[in-house]
Design an enzyme around this catalytic site. Structure first.
Site, mmCIF file in Angstrom:
data_model
loop_
_atom_site.group_PDB
_atom_site.id
_atom_site.type_symbol
_atom_site.label_atom_id
_atom_site.label_comp_id
_atom_site.label_asym_id
_atom_site.label_seq_id
_atom_site.Cartn_x
_atom_site.Cartn_y
_atom_site.Cartn_z
ATOM 1 N N HIS A 12 0.831 -1.215 0.000
ATOM 2 C CA HIS A 12 0.000 0.000 0.000
ATOM 3 C C HIS A 12 0.869 1.270 0.000
ATOM 4 O O HIS A 12 0.520 2.275 0.638
ATOM 5 C CB HIS A 12 -1.005 -0.029 1.156
ATOM 6 C CG HIS A 12 -0.416 -0.152 2.529
ATOM 7 N ND1 HIS A 12 -0.970 -0.920 3.523
ATOM 8 C CD2 HIS A 12 0.684 0.406 3.086
ATOM 9 C CE1 HIS A 12 -0.233 -0.820 4.625
ATOM 10 N NE2 HIS A 12 0.768 -0.010 4.375
ATOM 11 N N HIS A 59 -1.112 4.858 9.712
ATOM 12 C CA HIS A 59 0.247 5.388 9.845
ATOM 13 C C HIS A 59 0.201 6.708 10.610
ATOM 14 O O HIS A 59 0.461 7.768 10.049
ATOM 15 C CB HIS A 59 0.881 5.568 8.467
ATOM 16 C CG HIS A 59 0.884 4.319 7.635
ATOM 17 N ND1 HIS A 59 -0.248 3.836 7.015
ATOM 18 C CD2 HIS A 59 1.879 3.449 7.317
ATOM 19 C CE1 HIS A 59 0.051 2.722 6.358
ATOM 20 N NE2 HIS A 59 1.323 2.466 6.526
ATOM 21 N N HIS A 193 10.678 -3.840 3.150
ATOM 22 C CA HIS A 193 11.125 -2.446 3.095
ATOM 23 C C HIS A 193 11.504 -1.959 4.485
ATOM 24 O O HIS A 193 10.993 -2.439 5.490
ATOM 25 C CB HIS A 193 10.093 -1.519 2.440
ATOM 26 C CG HIS A 193 8.769 -1.334 3.137
ATOM 27 N ND1 HIS A 193 7.909 -2.362 3.462
ATOM 28 C CD2 HIS A 193 8.140 -0.200 3.549
ATOM 29 C CE1 HIS A 193 6.814 -1.871 4.030
ATOM 30 N NE2 HIS A 193 6.929 -0.552 4.103
ATOM 31 N N GLU A 240 4.679 -5.491 8.329
ATOM 32 C CA GLU A 240 3.317 -5.303 7.792
ATOM 33 C C GLU A 240 2.762 -6.590 7.173
ATOM 34 O O GLU A 240 1.546 -6.753 7.051
ATOM 35 C CB GLU A 240 3.311 -4.198 6.721
ATOM 36 C CG GLU A 240 3.516 -2.799 7.293
ATOM 37 C CD GLU A 240 3.384 -1.707 6.236
ATOM 38 O OE1 GLU A 240 3.255 -0.547 6.634
ATOM 39 O OE2 GLU A 240 3.422 -1.999 5.013
HETATM 40 FE FE FE2 Z 1 2.243 0.837 5.583
#
Ligand code: FE2
Length: 280
Positions: A12, A59, A193, A240
């Protein structure tokens, strides 16, 4: 009765939303990313879900570090796009499905998964970018969305196994709801990431490939991956990926992989995407 027909997993990445919103999706850097979702857009058009249960993480848009729910279920009528610092994305307001959401809350809480119930919540790129990737830029989203927000921001996040078992409880809840609805569950985030520290920019395509290869046939192996392994192998934000396991848990054990896409990089993230269908 409602039926859970399929699962969609996808990264996302916020920059994907910005690329779309600023008319950059045709640029050479972004073209391969959006091309990877063309087949998925057709798939969801044909699948015509009435409701999406969208598993994502906030977030620091709806929840600051003052309140950190592990699992928060959106039961509101609607959810406005969040302002993440540049004004809210110009995407439609997300329309919820309070009846199904409350039914899920009741069913899974009585099954001993203690969700937080949320009646007011802006939704950030974690939710809106997957919607844009699958539906493009419509004037209104052609589907109801139940947001399920997971803490993967502040230690300790839930384990992959807990996520997988919650997925199973959600499946049971959906299929005991007495309206004829076609439901698809989205698991979003990842893949590898890391945004900060000396390893910022880390991407581990081998880890991602192993995760994708196991996702349909061997979720039992993926649920055993400890937090430390996600951190070490997939970077600090790779955690995530436990959210994908909620979607996986909601699907049949023998759910069929019908599409996969992987692309590096988008911004500083490995983009991974998969569609699984239940066979029945
Ligand atoms: Fe995220």
């Amino acid at each position: 009765m409602a039926k859970l027909i399929a699962g969609v997993t996808t990264s996302h990445v916020p920059a994907i939303g910005a690329a779309l919103d600023n008319g950059k999706s045709g640029e050479p850097y972004w073209q391969p990313v959006f091309k990877g979702y063309e087949r998925s857009k057709q798939w969801i058009k044909d699948a015509k879900p009435d409701v999406i249960i969208l598993v994502y993480n906030d977030h620091a848009s709806a929840f600051s570090l003052e309140i950190i729910p592990t699992f928060a279920l959106g039961c509101a009528e609607e959810f406005p796009p969040a302002d993440e610092g540049w004004g809210p994305r110009k995407v439609p307001v997300v329309k919820g499905h309070p009846d199904l959401a409350w039914h899920i809350a009741q069913s899974v809480i009585l099954d001993e998964f203690d969700l937080t119930i949320v009646n007011k919540m802006p939704v950030d790129h974690g939710l809106t970018v997957p919607m844009s990737l699958l539906y493009g830029q419509p004037a209104a989203w052609p589907v109801r969305v139940i947001p399920l927000c997971v803490n993967v921001i502040q230690y300790p996040p839930p384990t992959g196994h807990r996520c997988y078992m919650l997925g199973k409880a959600i499946r049971k809840a959906v299929e005991s709801f007495d309206q004829d609805l076609r439901v698809v569950i989205f698991g979003t985030g990842g893949m590898s990431h890391q945004l900060q520290g000396p390893r910022a920019g880390l991407i581990n395509s081998e880890f991602d490939a192993r995760f994708l290869d196991a996702f349909a046939p061997h979720p039992d192996k993926l649920v055993k991956i400890p937090h430390l392994e996600y951190m070490r192998e997939a970077g600090s934000e790779g955690i995530e990926m436990v959210m994908w396991l909620i979607a996986r848990g909601a699907l049949d054990v023998d759910a069929k992989e019908i599409y996969r896409f992987y692309h590096v990089p988008a911004s500083n993230t490995a983009v991974g995407h998969m569609i699984l269908e239940n066979r029945a």
